[in-house]
Design an enzyme around this catalytic site. Structure first.
Site, PDB file in Angstrom:
ATOM      1  N   ASP A 193     -29.299   4.896  -0.050  1.00  0.00           N
ATOM      2  CA  ASP A 193     -29.429   3.845  -1.061  1.00  0.00           C
ATOM      3  C   ASP A 193     -30.707   4.029  -1.879  1.00  0.00           C
ATOM      4  O   ASP A 193     -31.687   4.596  -1.397  1.00  0.00           O
ATOM      5  CB  ASP A 193     -29.422   2.480  -0.360  1.00  0.00           C
ATOM      6  CG  ASP A 193     -29.095   1.344  -1.315  1.00  0.00           C
ATOM      7  OD1 ASP A 193     -28.642   1.620  -2.454  1.00  0.00           O
ATOM      8  OD2 ASP A 193     -29.300   0.174  -0.941  1.00  0.00           O
ATOM      9  N   LEU A 252     -22.624  21.908  12.564  1.00  0.00           N
ATOM     10  CA  LEU A 252     -22.793  20.483  12.226  1.00  0.00           C
ATOM     11  C   LEU A 252     -21.517  20.020  11.551  1.00  0.00           C
ATOM     12  O   LEU A 252     -20.917  20.761  10.773  1.00  0.00           O
ATOM     13  CB  LEU A 252     -23.975  20.289  11.248  1.00  0.00           C
ATOM     14  CG  LEU A 252     -24.183  18.853  10.733  1.00  0.00           C
ATOM     15  CD1 LEU A 252     -24.808  17.981  11.823  1.00  0.00           C
ATOM     16  CD2 LEU A 252     -25.094  18.819   9.498  1.00  0.00           C
ATOM     17  N   HIS A 260     -28.662   9.682  -8.991  1.00  0.00           N
ATOM     18  CA  HIS A 260     -27.580  10.212  -8.137  1.00  0.00           C
ATOM     19  C   HIS A 260     -27.675  11.741  -8.070  1.00  0.00           C
ATOM     20  O   HIS A 260     -27.446  12.337  -7.020  1.00  0.00           O
ATOM     21  CB  HIS A 260     -26.216   9.791  -8.681  1.00  0.00           C
ATOM     22  CG  HIS A 260     -26.009   8.299  -8.710  1.00  0.00           C
ATOM     23  ND1 HIS A 260     -26.308   7.493  -7.642  1.00  0.00           N
ATOM     24  CD2 HIS A 260     -25.520   7.471  -9.677  1.00  0.00           C
ATOM     25  CE1 HIS A 260     -26.022   6.231  -7.949  1.00  0.00           C
ATOM     26  NE2 HIS A 260     -25.545   6.193  -9.179  1.00  0.00           N
ATOM     27  N   ASN A 317     -30.789   5.207  -5.318  1.00  0.00           N
ATOM     28  CA  ASN A 317     -30.761   6.202  -6.405  1.00  0.00           C
ATOM     29  C   ASN A 317     -31.043   5.557  -7.761  1.00  0.00           C
ATOM     30  O   ASN A 317     -31.776   6.113  -8.587  1.00  0.00           O
ATOM     31  CB  ASN A 317     -29.384   6.883  -6.489  1.00  0.00           C
ATOM     32  CG  ASN A 317     -29.080   7.722  -5.270  1.00  0.00           C
ATOM     33  OD1 ASN A 317     -29.949   7.947  -4.433  1.00  0.00           O
ATOM     34  ND2 ASN A 317     -27.843   8.186  -5.157  1.00  0.00           N
ATOM     35  N   GLY A 318     -30.424   4.407  -7.986  1.00  0.00           N
ATOM     36  CA  GLY A 318     -30.562   3.727  -9.276  1.00  0.00           C
ATOM     37  C   GLY A 318     -31.999   3.300  -9.513  1.00  0.00           C
ATOM     38  O   GLY A 318     -32.563   3.512 -10.597  1.00  0.00           O
TER      39      GLY A 318
END
Ligand code: IPE
Ligand code: IPE
Ligand code: MG
Length: 252
Positions: free
Chosen positions: A26, A137, A43, A28-29
């Site tokens: 969370d 992974l 993003h 990015n904006g």
């Protein structure tokens, strides 16, 4: 050639490594806004953190890394942003292919994947297929994902199995539910990290986070790289998981 482990990586790897780490990526904006850039630039920068964190998770020996990339509710964002995110997702799936295979990382995806545009679904399916044998992974992308939507989908499967006679209602227990969840095949998340300082679950793994340890970090996702990831795992290593029992000291 793979560089040797750093001192910090080696120290974390020597401790109890979470088998499954899940991340709510969370901020990015806000990262972009604070630099006077469009949200999409945040993003785009966040995709670099995905690469760094996946690499770090593999190097310390995590088995599964689940990333909350696009929620069922994120479809309600402005059309421009949704289109931009889908474009970046497609780009990631196409451009990271060689890097993922080189790093022996297998890609999986969970969510209402039918809602994704076909130019994302295609590369996603190709990448799932091409990385199916990678074993260092498992990187699980949550796309068009919601924890409530996952529970509703599980309930539909239960109902169908009862209707066709393959499941007796008396046999419905936790295990029957788990086996029908989108995330049911993965071990439960040991550690969930949320970046950007927000302290809420936002419809992430509602079922399987029942006993996860949570670490909330102030950094926005584009600023969260290997170092922040290792710090979060270290914090996890300092926790005592009790699962409802008494603690280690009291237990003697
Ligand atoms: C996380 O960053 C990425 C997605 C939810 C797709 P945000 O876009 O939520 O960034 P903020 O929270 O607005 O800063
Ligand atoms: C959660 O972040 C979803 C993802 C990181 C993909 P949001 O930014 O959508 O969550 P809220 O709206 O702040 O709760
Ligand atoms: Mg957000």
């Amino acid at each position: 050639m793979e560089p040797p482990l750093t001192a910090k990586e080696a120290e974390v790897k020597a401790g109890i490594v979470p088998r499954h780490v899940a991340v709510i990526m969370d901020g990015n904006g806000r990262w972009a806004k604070s630099r006077g850039l469009p949200r999409l630039a945040g993003h785009r920068e966040g995709a670099k953190s995905v690469r760094a964190v996946a690499r770090a998770a593999r190097r310390i020996g995590c088995e599964v890394l689940t990333l909350y990339a696009f929620s069922a509710q994120n479809w309600q964002r402005p059309e421009d942003e949704v289109n931009g995110l889908m474009g970046l997702l497609r780009q990631y799936l196409v451009r990271e292919r060689d890097e993922l295979i080189e790093n022996d990382i297998r890609i999986e995806a969970v969510g209402d994947l039918d809602r994704l545009p076909s130019n994302v679904k295609g590369p996603l399916e190709a990448l799932r297929r091409d990385t199916a044998k990678c074993g260092s992974l498992m990187l699980v992308l949550c796309l068009s994902y919601g924890g409530r939507e996952e529970i509703a989908a599980m309930a539909r499967r239960i109902a169908l199995d009862v209707r066709d006679g393959s499941l007796d209602p008396d046999q419905i227990d936790e295990e029957a539910l788990r086996a029908r969840m989108w995330t049911g095949e993965f071990p439960e998340a040991d550690l969930v990290i949320r970046t950007s300082g927000e302290i809420r679950i936002s419809n992430f793994l509602l079922w399987s986070c029942a006993y996860s340890e949570w670490v909330f970090v102030p950094a926005h996702w584009p600023d969260f790289r290997e170092d922040g990831f290792l710090d979060a795992v270290r914090e996890y290593q300092g926790r005592e998981r009790r699962f409802g029992r008494v603690g280690g000291l009291e237990a003697g």
